[in-house]
Design an enzyme around this catalytic site. Sequence first.
Site, PDB file in Angstrom:
ATOM      1  N   ASN A   9       0.886  -1.163   0.000  1.00  0.00           N
ATOM      2  CA  ASN A   9       0.000   0.000   0.000  1.00  0.00           C
ATOM      3  C   ASN A   9       0.918   1.205   0.000  1.00  0.00           C
ATOM      4  O   ASN A   9       1.521   1.530   1.020  1.00  0.00           O
ATOM      5  CB  ASN A   9      -0.892  -0.017   1.252  1.00  0.00           C
ATOM      6  CG  ASN A   9      -1.680   1.275   1.409  1.00  0.00           C
ATOM      7  OD1 ASN A   9      -1.793   2.059   0.456  1.00  0.00           O
ATOM      8  ND2 ASN A   9      -2.220   1.502   2.593  1.00  0.00           N
ATOM      9  N   TRP A  10       1.016   1.843  -1.154  1.00  0.00           N
ATOM     10  CA  TRP A  10       1.989   2.935  -1.304  1.00  0.00           C
ATOM     11  C   TRP A  10       1.557   4.227  -0.609  1.00  0.00           C
ATOM     12  O   TRP A  10       2.334   5.151  -0.505  1.00  0.00           O
ATOM     13  CB  TRP A  10       2.245   3.192  -2.790  1.00  0.00           C
ATOM     14  CG  TRP A  10       3.198   2.217  -3.405  1.00  0.00           C
ATOM     15  CD1 TRP A  10       3.904   1.235  -2.760  1.00  0.00           C
ATOM     16  CD2 TRP A  10       3.576   2.144  -4.782  1.00  0.00           C
ATOM     17  NE1 TRP A  10       4.693   0.553  -3.659  1.00  0.00           N
ATOM     18  CE2 TRP A  10       4.510   1.100  -4.904  1.00  0.00           C
ATOM     19  CE3 TRP A  10       3.216   2.861  -5.928  1.00  0.00           C
ATOM     20  CZ2 TRP A  10       5.093   0.753  -6.130  1.00  0.00           C
ATOM     21  CZ3 TRP A  10       3.783   2.525  -7.148  1.00  0.00           C
ATOM     22  CH2 TRP A  10       4.716   1.474  -7.250  1.00  0.00           C
ATOM     23  N   LYS A  11       0.287   4.320  -0.222  1.00  0.00           N
ATOM     24  CA  LYS A  11      -0.243   5.545   0.411  1.00  0.00           C
ATOM     25  C   LYS A  11       0.039   6.743  -0.508  1.00  0.00           C
ATOM     26  O   LYS A  11      -0.012   6.574  -1.726  1.00  0.00           O
ATOM     27  CB  LYS A  11       0.342   5.692   1.817  1.00  0.00           C
ATOM     28  CG  LYS A  11       0.148   4.399   2.645  1.00  0.00           C
ATOM     29  CD  LYS A  11       0.432   4.543   4.108  1.00  0.00           C
ATOM     30  CE  LYS A  11       0.152   3.207   4.809  1.00  0.00           C
ATOM     31  NZ  LYS A  11       0.270   3.266   6.250  1.00  0.00           N
ATOM     32  N   HIS A  95      -9.221   1.832   5.321  1.00  0.00           N
ATOM     33  CA  HIS A  95      -7.924   1.967   5.984  1.00  0.00           C
ATOM     34  C   HIS A  95      -8.066   2.956   7.144  1.00  0.00           C
ATOM     35  O   HIS A  95      -8.828   3.914   7.059  1.00  0.00           O
ATOM     36  CB  HIS A  95      -6.871   2.455   4.977  1.00  0.00           C
ATOM     37  CG  HIS A  95      -5.484   2.326   5.508  1.00  0.00           C
ATOM     38  ND1 HIS A  95      -4.956   3.219   6.413  1.00  0.00           N
ATOM     39  CD2 HIS A  95      -4.517   1.393   5.299  1.00  0.00           C
ATOM     40  CE1 HIS A  95      -3.728   2.834   6.732  1.00  0.00           C
ATOM     41  NE2 HIS A  95      -3.435   1.732   6.062  1.00  0.00           N
ATOM     42  N   GLU A  97      -6.278   5.267   8.059  1.00  0.00           N
ATOM     43  CA  GLU A  97      -5.987   6.661   7.682  1.00  0.00           C
ATOM     44  C   GLU A  97      -7.209   7.292   7.017  1.00  0.00           C
ATOM     45  O   GLU A  97      -7.483   8.482   7.197  1.00  0.00           O
ATOM     46  CB  GLU A  97      -4.744   6.696   6.771  1.00  0.00           C
ATOM     47  CG  GLU A  97      -3.486   6.374   7.567  1.00  0.00           C
ATOM     48  CD  GLU A  97      -2.377   5.688   6.802  1.00  0.00           C
ATOM     49  OE1 GLU A  97      -2.381   5.705   5.556  1.00  0.00           O
ATOM     50  OE2 GLU A  97      -1.482   5.110   7.461  1.00  0.00           O
ATOM     51  N   GLU A 167      -5.235  -4.425  10.788  1.00  0.00           N
ATOM     52  CA  GLU A 167      -4.125  -3.501  10.995  1.00  0.00           C
ATOM     53  C   GLU A 167      -4.319  -2.735  12.304  1.00  0.00           C
ATOM     54  O   GLU A 167      -5.058  -1.734  12.327  1.00  0.00           O
ATOM     55  CB  GLU A 167      -4.068  -2.482   9.857  1.00  0.00           C
ATOM     56  CG  GLU A 167      -3.899  -3.093   8.496  1.00  0.00           C
ATOM     57  CD  GLU A 167      -3.312  -2.096   7.519  1.00  0.00           C
ATOM     58  OE1 GLU A 167      -2.334  -2.455   6.871  1.00  0.00           O
ATOM     59  OE2 GLU A 167      -3.817  -0.963   7.434  1.00  0.00           O
ATOM     60  N   GLY A 173       3.256   2.154  10.705  1.00  0.00           N
ATOM     61  CA  GLY A 173       4.278   3.173  10.491  1.00  0.00           C
ATOM     62  C   GLY A 173       5.069   3.508  11.744  1.00  0.00           C
ATOM     63  O   GLY A 173       5.794   4.506  11.779  1.00  0.00           O
ATOM     64  N   SER A 213       3.831  -2.364  10.159  1.00  0.00           N
ATOM     65  CA  SER A 213       5.289  -2.553  10.264  1.00  0.00           C
ATOM     66  C   SER A 213       5.746  -3.948   9.831  1.00  0.00           C
ATOM     67  O   SER A 213       6.682  -4.513  10.405  1.00  0.00           O
ATOM     68  CB  SER A 213       5.775  -2.230  11.692  1.00  0.00           C
ATOM     69  OG  SER A 213       5.474  -0.880  12.012  1.00  0.00           O
ATOM     70  N   GLY A 234       2.976  -1.044   4.153  1.00  0.00           N
ATOM     71  CA  GLY A 234       3.169   0.354   3.760  1.00  0.00           C
ATOM     72  C   GLY A 234       4.629   0.620   3.429  1.00  0.00           C
ATOM     73  O   GLY A 234       5.109   0.318   2.330  1.00  0.00           O
ATOM     74  N   GLY A 235       5.365   1.155   4.388  1.00  0.00           N
ATOM     75  CA  GLY A 235       6.745   1.621   4.181  1.00  0.00           C
ATOM     76  C   GLY A 235       7.649   0.625   3.456  1.00  0.00           C
ATOM     77  O   GLY A 235       8.371   1.007   2.518  1.00  0.00           O
TER      78      GLY A 235
HETATM   79  O1  LIG Z   1      -1.615  -0.381   4.750  1.00  0.00           O
HETATM   80  C1  LIG Z   1      -0.528  -0.534   5.312  1.00  0.00           C
HETATM   81  C2  LIG Z   1      -0.402  -0.237   6.712  1.00  0.00           C
HETATM   82  O2  LIG Z   1      -0.952   0.967   7.041  1.00  0.00           O
HETATM   83  C3  LIG Z   1       0.944  -0.534   7.319  1.00  0.00           C
HETATM   84  O3  LIG Z   1       1.880   0.492   7.066  1.00  0.00           O
HETATM   85  P1  LIG Z   1       3.390   0.227   7.525  1.00  0.00           P
HETATM   86  O4  LIG Z   1       3.803  -1.078   6.901  1.00  0.00           O
HETATM   87  O5  LIG Z   1       4.163   1.384   6.994  1.00  0.00           O
HETATM   88  O6  LIG Z   1       3.385   0.124   9.026  1.00  0.00           O
END
Ligand SMILES: O=C[C@H](O)COP(=O)(O)O
Length: 251
Positions: A9-11, A95, A97, A167, A173, A213, A234-235
Amino acid sequence: MRTPIIAGNWKLNMNPEQTTEFVEAVKAKLPDPSKVESLICAPAVDLDALRKAAEGSNLHIGAENCYFEDEGAFTGETSPKVLNEMGIDYVIIGHSERRGYFHETDEDINKKAKAIFANNMTPIICCGESLETREANKQEEWVVAQIKAALEGLTAEQVSSLVIAYEPIWAIGTGKTASSDQAEEMCKTIRETIKDLYNEETAENVRIQYGGSVKPANVKELMSKPDIDGGLVGGASLDPESFLALVNYQD
Ligand SMILES: O=C[C@H](O)COP(=O)(O)O
């Protein structure tokens, strides 16, 4: 037998040029899709580049959000109908967010799930509790309520085919991963909830990801758990080498 699904998930990261470069770097090294499904969910502005670059490869492509109406006077929204026309396979909804910053409600998420199915795509429905809820030991009732609301009115067949991403907000994050036992415990609860709402077959078919994470160093341990069928990352999905290490966790 559920096929594992590892999704990036690149956000709000990457532009079309970076998207093309990323796909060029990974596309020949993705796992056999019968063993692990590889997916990138990208911002709407990158989806055209993502689709073109991924053509003919084992990479599935997804959007990070959509609206629940196909068209009309909804300034700034993304049409599920057009996402389907573009060849998008999956859409993330709910999500934390989106729920937090953009005030998305359980009702919106349920409407979006129905719109995604109506347009022949697969929703990835996110759920998860805050740190405050976990500290009050109310995480199970919180997540079960989110799942029940998101699935309201969906058929067993639809639920069998969708993906749920658990999640915990406190692990997103932050570098603070839920332990594999904590993640498994909640994924198992989600599967049991689906068994109660539908039936055993549906619960056995639905794929449940853990997100928060996830990185190459912990993916194998998380994926060893019986009720964890994938990761929403994500990251660690932004770098091609890291993404390849995640999707190839079985090697
Ligand atoms: O959608 C992905 C999540 O929000 C996890 O993000 P993260 O892997 O950066 O903690």
